[in-house]
Design a protein around this motif. Structure first.
Motif, PDB file in Angstrom:
ATOM      1  N   ILE A 156       0.836  -1.197   0.000  1.00  0.00           N
ATOM      2  CA  ILE A 156       0.000   0.000   0.000  1.00  0.00           C
ATOM      3  C   ILE A 156       0.873   1.250   0.000  1.00  0.00           C
ATOM      4  O   ILE A 156       0.602   2.232  -0.712  1.00  0.00           O
ATOM      5  N   ARG A 157       1.943   1.235   0.787  1.00  0.00           N
ATOM      6  CA  ARG A 157       2.830   2.403   0.851  1.00  0.00           C
ATOM      7  C   ARG A 157       3.536   2.630  -0.490  1.00  0.00           C
ATOM      8  O   ARG A 157       3.748   3.768  -0.909  1.00  0.00           O
ATOM      9  N   ALA A 158       3.894   1.543  -1.164  1.00  0.00           N
ATOM     10  CA  ALA A 158       4.518   1.673  -2.487  1.00  0.00           C
ATOM     11  C   ALA A 158       3.523   2.261  -3.483  1.00  0.00           C
ATOM     12  O   ALA A 158       3.883   3.108  -4.313  1.00  0.00           O
ATOM     13  N   GLU A 159       2.267   1.820  -3.403  1.00  0.00           N
ATOM     14  CA  GLU A 159       1.237   2.353  -4.298  1.00  0.00           C
ATOM     15  C   GLU A 159       1.045   3.856  -4.058  1.00  0.00           C
ATOM     16  O   GLU A 159       0.907   4.634  -5.011  1.00  0.00           O
ATOM     17  N   ARG A 160       1.009   4.255  -2.786  1.00  0.00           N
ATOM     18  CA  ARG A 160       0.831   5.669  -2.459  1.00  0.00           C
ATOM     19  C   ARG A 160       1.992   6.503  -2.984  1.00  0.00           C
ATOM     20  O   ARG A 160       1.794   7.585  -3.542  1.00  0.00           O
ATOM     21  N   ARG A 161       3.204   6.019  -2.774  1.00  0.00           N
ATOM     22  CA  ARG A 161       4.385   6.738  -3.232  1.00  0.00           C
ATOM     23  C   ARG A 161       4.396   6.827  -4.757  1.00  0.00           C
ATOM     24  O   ARG A 161       4.730   7.870  -5.333  1.00  0.00           O
ATOM     25  N   GLN A 164       1.980   9.474  -5.868  1.00  0.00           N
ATOM     26  CA  GLN A 164       2.522  10.814  -5.616  1.00  0.00           C
ATOM     27  C   GLN A 164       3.513  11.217  -6.698  1.00  0.00           C
ATOM     28  O   GLN A 164       3.479  12.348  -7.202  1.00  0.00           O
ATOM     29  N   LEU A 165       4.405  10.301  -7.046  1.00  0.00           N
ATOM     30  CA  LEU A 165       5.436  10.610  -8.035  1.00  0.00           C
ATOM     31  C   LEU A 165       4.833  10.834  -9.422  1.00  0.00           C
ATOM     32  O   LEU A 165       5.226  11.752 -10.145  1.00  0.00           O
ATOM     33  N   ILE A 166       3.873  10.000  -9.793  1.00  0.00           N
ATOM     34  CA  ILE A 166       3.230  10.130 -11.099  1.00  0.00           C
ATOM     35  C   ILE A 166       2.504  11.469 -11.195  1.00  0.00           C
ATOM     36  O   ILE A 166       2.548  12.162 -12.223  1.00  0.00           O
ATOM     37  N   GLU A 167       1.834  11.861 -10.093  1.00  0.00           N
ATOM     38  CA  GLU A 167       1.114  13.139 -10.081  1.00  0.00           C
ATOM     39  C   GLU A 167       2.072  14.319 -10.234  1.00  0.00           C
ATOM     40  O   GLU A 167       1.672  15.387 -10.706  1.00  0.00           O
ATOM     41  N   LYS A 168       3.330  14.131  -9.819  1.00  0.00           N
ATOM     42  CA  LYS A 168       4.335  15.189  -9.946  1.00  0.00           C
ATOM     43  C   LYS A 168       5.074  15.117 -11.282  1.00  0.00           C
ATOM     44  O   LYS A 168       6.003  15.879 -11.533  1.00  0.00           O
ATOM     45  N   GLY A 169       4.664  14.172 -12.120  1.00  0.00           N
ATOM     46  CA  GLY A 169       5.299  14.040 -13.424  1.00  0.00           C
ATOM     47  C   GLY A 169       6.600  13.283 -13.405  1.00  0.00           C
ATOM     48  O   GLY A 169       7.404  13.381 -14.333  1.00  0.00           O
ATOM     49  N   ASN A 171       8.564   9.722 -13.467  1.00  0.00           N
ATOM     50  CA  ASN A 171       8.423   8.311 -13.799  1.00  0.00           C
ATOM     51  C   ASN A 171       8.912   7.454 -12.636  1.00  0.00           C
ATOM     52  O   ASN A 171       9.941   7.746 -12.028  1.00  0.00           O
ATOM     53  N   ALA A 172       8.161   6.417 -12.310  1.00  0.00           N
ATOM     54  CA  ALA A 172       8.543   5.569 -11.178  1.00  0.00           C
ATOM     55  C   ALA A 172       8.122   4.130 -11.439  1.00  0.00           C
ATOM     56  O   ALA A 172       7.068   3.874 -12.038  1.00  0.00           O
ATOM     57  N   ASN A 173       8.966   3.211 -10.994  1.00  0.00           N
ATOM     58  CA  ASN A 173       8.684   1.779 -11.120  1.00  0.00           C
ATOM     59  C   ASN A 173       8.201   1.276  -9.774  1.00  0.00           C
ATOM     60  O   ASN A 173       8.939   1.325  -8.780  1.00  0.00           O
ATOM     61  N   ILE A 174       6.973   0.788  -9.712  1.00  0.00           N
ATOM     62  CA  ILE A 174       6.379   0.418  -8.432  1.00  0.00           C
ATOM     63  C   ILE A 174       7.113  -0.764  -7.794  1.00  0.00           C
ATOM     64  O   ILE A 174       7.213  -0.855  -6.561  1.00  0.00           O
ATOM     65  N   ARG A 175       7.670  -1.650  -8.598  1.00  0.00           N
ATOM     66  CA  ARG A 175       8.411  -2.782  -8.027  1.00  0.00           C
ATOM     67  C   ARG A 175       9.694  -2.305  -7.347  1.00  0.00           C
ATOM     68  O   ARG A 175      10.060  -2.803  -6.287  1.00  0.00           O
TER      69      ARG A 175
END
Length: 228
Positions: A156-161, A164-169, A171-175
């Motif tokens: 859940i914490r990874a999903e939240r993070r 947040q990163l995607i909303e700030k533009g 790119n992030a890898n959830i894994r």
């Protein structure tokens, strides 16, 4: 210095992504309490070093800057906050790469950590304080009347993070985020100094399946406050 031991403190500790920052800001607003974002103090010290062109090797000067930080955390609507350093809104500056890099350097200085421990205690002012961090209930305010430990599953914490990163533009890898969170959790739990554990008697809240409002209500119930 006047005795502040009778001023109420609510500590909200927990790992990154547990929602403790948002929850702390909402609690401070609802209760009319002061707010301490302890994690931001290292970035604020770093920003002070940068703004004043301090030498990173001048430990005494940096420790003095940490101890004398003129900072105010102002809770805003929707769990946001404004951070003022010497009266200036420095929210954007705190997120700069230059500030982050300097924060890592100042955090490694033992004298700075000691100075910031003293500075954190100074936030205990009437009518009360909500202190957000990782060792607020165990190290900084062990005598706090109400201690909360907010957690959530690593997934859940990874999903939240990630959100947040995607909303700030960004790119992030959830894994990769999930692995980073799991690794950090292990380091934080097993470190010798101020390990990340619930304080004795802390009210533990797992926010994995709870809304922000539900978490806030559980904490208000715990401290015995009824919303008007």
């Amino acid at each position: 210095m006047s005795d502040t031991s009778t001023i109420p403190v609510i500590t909200v500790d927990g790992p990154s992504g547990s929602g403790k920052g948002t929850i702390s800001q909402i609690l401070a607003t609802k209760l009319g309490y002061h707010l301490l974002d302890s994690g931001a103090l290292y970035r604020l010290t770093a920003l002070s070093v940068i703004k004043n062109n301090l030498d990173i090797d001048d430990v005494d000067a940096i420790s003095k800057a940490a101890l004398e930080l003129d900072v105010v955390f102002e809770p805003q609507a929707e769990g946001e906050q404004k951070v003022l350093l010497n009266g200036e809104d420095v929210g954007v500056q705190l997120r700069l790469d230059e500030t982050s890099a300097m924060a890592s350097k100042v955090a490694a200085i033992p004298q700075v950590r000691e100075a910031l421990l003293i500075r954190q205690k100074q936030f205990r002012q009437a009518p009360g304080l909500v202190a957000d961090g990782r060792d607020m209930g165990t190290v900084v305010f062990p005598d706090a009347e109400h201690k909360v430990f907010l957690t959530a599953s690593p997934e859940i914490r990874a999903e939240r993070r990630h959100k947040q990163l995607i909303e700030k533009g960004v790119n992030a890898n959830i894994r990769h985020l999930l692995k980073s969170i799991i690794d950090r959790d292990e380091r934080d739990r097993t470190r010798t100094v101020a390990p990340l554990v619930p304080a004795e008697g802390a009210f533990v809240v797992d926010s994995s399946d709870l809304s922000i409002d539900e978490v806030v209500q559980q904490i208000l119930d715990f401290i015995g406050v009824s919303e008007a």
